[in-house]
Write a protein that holds these residues in place. Sequence first.
Motif, PDB file in Angstrom:
ATOM      1  N   GLU A 271       1.004  -1.164   0.050  1.00 16.63           N
ATOM      2  CA  GLU A 271      -0.252   0.143  -0.138  1.00 16.63           C
ATOM      3  C   GLU A 271       0.692   1.387   0.056  1.00 16.63           C
ATOM      4  O   GLU A 271       0.404   2.319  -0.650  1.00 16.63           O
ATOM      5  CB  GLU A 271      -0.764  -0.051   1.214  1.00 16.63           C
ATOM      6  N   ASP A 272       2.093   1.334   0.496  1.00 15.89           N
ATOM      7  CA  ASP A 272       2.884   2.446   0.362  1.00 15.89           C
ATOM      8  C   ASP A 272       3.446   2.860  -0.768  1.00 15.89           C
ATOM      9  O   ASP A 272       3.688   3.935  -0.929  1.00 15.89           O
ATOM     10  CB  ASP A 272       4.260   2.172   1.399  1.00 15.89           C
ATOM     11  N   LYS A 346      -1.825 -10.241   0.339  1.00 23.97           N
ATOM     12  CA  LYS A 346      -1.832  -9.064   1.077  1.00 23.97           C
ATOM     13  C   LYS A 346      -2.246  -7.716   0.153  1.00 23.97           C
ATOM     14  O   LYS A 346      -2.677  -6.816   0.640  1.00 23.97           O
ATOM     15  CB  LYS A 346      -0.689  -8.717   1.912  1.00 23.97           C
ATOM     16  N   ARG A 347      -1.985  -8.187  -1.049  1.00 26.76           N
ATOM     17  CA  ARG A 347      -2.579  -7.180  -2.052  1.00 26.76           C
ATOM     18  C   ARG A 347      -3.904  -6.877  -2.014  1.00 26.76           C
ATOM     19  O   ARG A 347      -4.479  -5.746  -2.357  1.00 26.76           O
ATOM     20  CB  ARG A 347      -2.028  -7.229  -3.340  1.00 26.76           C
ATOM     21  N   LYS A 348      -4.789  -7.953  -1.624  1.00 27.56           N
ATOM     22  CA  LYS A 348      -6.262  -7.543  -1.410  1.00 27.56           C
ATOM     23  C   LYS A 348      -6.640  -6.790  -0.445  1.00 27.56           C
ATOM     24  O   LYS A 348      -7.739  -6.110  -0.366  1.00 27.56           O
ATOM     25  CB  LYS A 348      -6.896  -9.037  -1.026  1.00 27.56           C
ATOM     26  N   LYS A 376      -6.092   0.957  -4.394  1.00 29.47           N
ATOM     27  CA  LYS A 376      -4.708   1.294  -4.419  1.00 29.47           C
ATOM     28  C   LYS A 376      -4.375   2.237  -3.472  1.00 29.47           C
ATOM     29  O   LYS A 376      -3.670   2.066  -2.568  1.00 29.47           O
ATOM     30  CB  LYS A 376      -4.435   2.053  -5.893  1.00 29.47           C
ATOM     31  N   TYR A 377      -5.164   3.610  -3.407  1.00 25.96           N
ATOM     32  CA  TYR A 377      -4.595   4.598  -2.539  1.00 25.96           C
ATOM     33  C   TYR A 377      -5.576   4.559  -1.530  1.00 25.96           C
ATOM     34  O   TYR A 377      -6.630   4.638  -1.471  1.00 25.96           O
ATOM     35  CB  TYR A 377      -5.098   5.990  -3.239  1.00 25.96           C
ATOM     36  N   ARG A 453      -2.124  -9.161 -11.255  1.00 30.69           N
ATOM     37  CA  ARG A 453      -2.359  -8.926  -9.631  1.00 30.69           C
ATOM     38  C   ARG A 453      -1.324  -7.869  -9.093  1.00 30.69           C
ATOM     39  O   ARG A 453      -1.820  -7.019  -8.160  1.00 30.69           O
ATOM     40  CB  ARG A 453      -2.138 -10.461  -8.882  1.00 30.69           C
ATOM     41  N   GLU A 454      -0.086  -7.794  -9.415  1.00 34.32           N
ATOM     42  CA  GLU A 454       0.957  -6.890  -9.124  1.00 34.32           C
ATOM     43  C   GLU A 454       0.536  -5.385  -9.545  1.00 34.32           C
ATOM     44  O   GLU A 454       0.519  -4.774  -8.732  1.00 34.32           O
ATOM     45  CB  GLU A 454       2.287  -7.264  -9.216  1.00 34.32           C
ATOM     46  N   LEU A 455       0.204  -5.432 -10.772  1.00 37.18           N
ATOM     47  CA  LEU A 455       0.287  -4.074 -11.639  1.00 37.18           C
ATOM     48  C   LEU A 455      -1.265  -3.650 -11.998  1.00 37.18           C
ATOM     49  O   LEU A 455      -1.393  -2.988 -12.820  1.00 37.18           O
ATOM     50  CB  LEU A 455       1.222  -4.074 -12.687  1.00 37.18           C
ATOM     51  N   HIS A 456      -2.155  -4.267 -11.482  1.00 37.09           N
ATOM     52  CA  HIS A 456      -3.457  -3.846 -11.888  1.00 37.09           C
ATOM     53  C   HIS A 456      -3.917  -2.437 -11.781  1.00 37.09           C
ATOM     54  O   HIS A 456      -3.420  -1.763 -10.594  1.00 37.09           O
ATOM     55  CB  HIS A 456      -4.644  -4.843 -11.052  1.00 37.09           C
TER      56      HIS A 456
END
Length: 511
Positions: A271-272, A346-348, A376-377, A453-456
């Motif tokens: 998230e950072d 954890k991206r969820k 994202k933000y 998943r990483e760059l959506h």
Amino acid sequence: MKKISKCICCCIALAGLVLTSCNDMLETKNFTDMTPSNFFKTESDIDASILGLYLPCTTNWGFTDKGVGYYQTGLFCADIKSTYTSAMVTTDIIKTYSSNPYEEFIVGPSTVVSGKQGGILDTYNLMRFVARATDIINQINNCSAGTENVRNRYIAEAKTLRAYYMYTLLDWFGPVNVKLDPVTLMDNTVEPRPDELTYVKYILQDLEDAINTQAFPNKYNDDAGNWGRMSKAIAYAVRMKTYMHQKDWANAKADALELMNMGFEIISNYEDVFNLDRTAEHIWSVPSNTASDNYYITELLPADFKRGYNHENWSYIRGTENDYQPGWQIFCMRWDFYDTFEDCDKRKAAILCKYDTNEGKTKDRNSGMVGALPLKYTDTQFKHAGIQKAFPVIRYAEVLLSYAEAENELNGPTQNAQNAIQPILTRANVTIPATAIANKEAFRDYLLEERGRELHCEGQRRQDLIRHGVYIERAKKRGNDAQDYQVLFPIPQKVIIEANGIIEQNPGYTN
């Protein structure tokens, strides 16, 4: 980046004074009034002209381009008419709430979105900024303002930005007839489109020139005043992306390796990447501040949004009882793609799968929620329509994933390829399945989904799907009548008419 973002707003007015031309898309008569005698007298003059080249690079709505006589949507604006969002909704990750010609693959040479031609015409207008960069490079070469090192640095900056615009045009339309010779800027003769090999050489030459400029800074991550400007790292990254586009795996891998030795790294908290500026993961980000907002969040949130929750096991809340901003409900994440994330990923945490409405109801996928909400933000309570968060155009995670893909194409799923993406997976709390490294094809498929998943929602997915040869196939599976030729968008009808048959339309499109 305070200096760049504020000065870009000022340069909107500047562009109207010194970068004027006729309204016709292809006409460049009286292209500019800048000459060494009346403009480039000081380093500040050069700097102002360079900042004007950044006008399309905004998260805000856009700018009035006096060269074409209308308001142009910014490249990285979340509005549905922008280059970024128009391309994003053609993919398997994002969908819109209402009918949209891009999502439905019914875009034609004269397609209008929300009352204007939008993405096609605005993206094609980057041609003008390529020409303006050509003019400015020539002006710098012929002036005596600043030192030689200063002039060389600005030329490298202009060439990197010009190369990025040319890459974007290639991605959307294929090769186009850009003006790179300053002698031709006053000549309104329409030239035919070059072949792809020739066009790609234009891009690569600009980037090679920039990379070989000793005075060109490697990066600006420690310089808040200049963060967001072109740098040597960005030049390497754009060249890597160009090589990936062309499936030149050896050169893509080589440029990725260069970037892997420039001090970038995967930071500990996903998230950072979006909440903080100038981290070690940022290669190029477009800044936002109170003078140039980022409207991504408000474009994303539903109109009845009050507060949202991510993965139910975590009960993560964004928004409070009296502190929220209803959204404009433009796009959301497809549930099919959301389901490709593992529960432990954890991206969820940056994706909402449930929210409370203003009417006191709760919506999820089973009760009226059209799709997940990829925030994202996450460190905002949505008090305002716009937020002051930078848009990450290129970050280090993309470099590692590109290195792994290139290495796999060259040598299969080697340990080096797996090691490259391990920092990304470790941060996400996931591992590579054993089946993913069974062979080159399996690892290729895995990397495509991991890139998603990483760059959506970062503007990468359309080109990733095209490169992997599944863009049209997946569109058809979603029920679209997509055709193979639609890996490119059409040249705007206005351009075809003005060119009087000299510029050929992309195959498949009827003028």
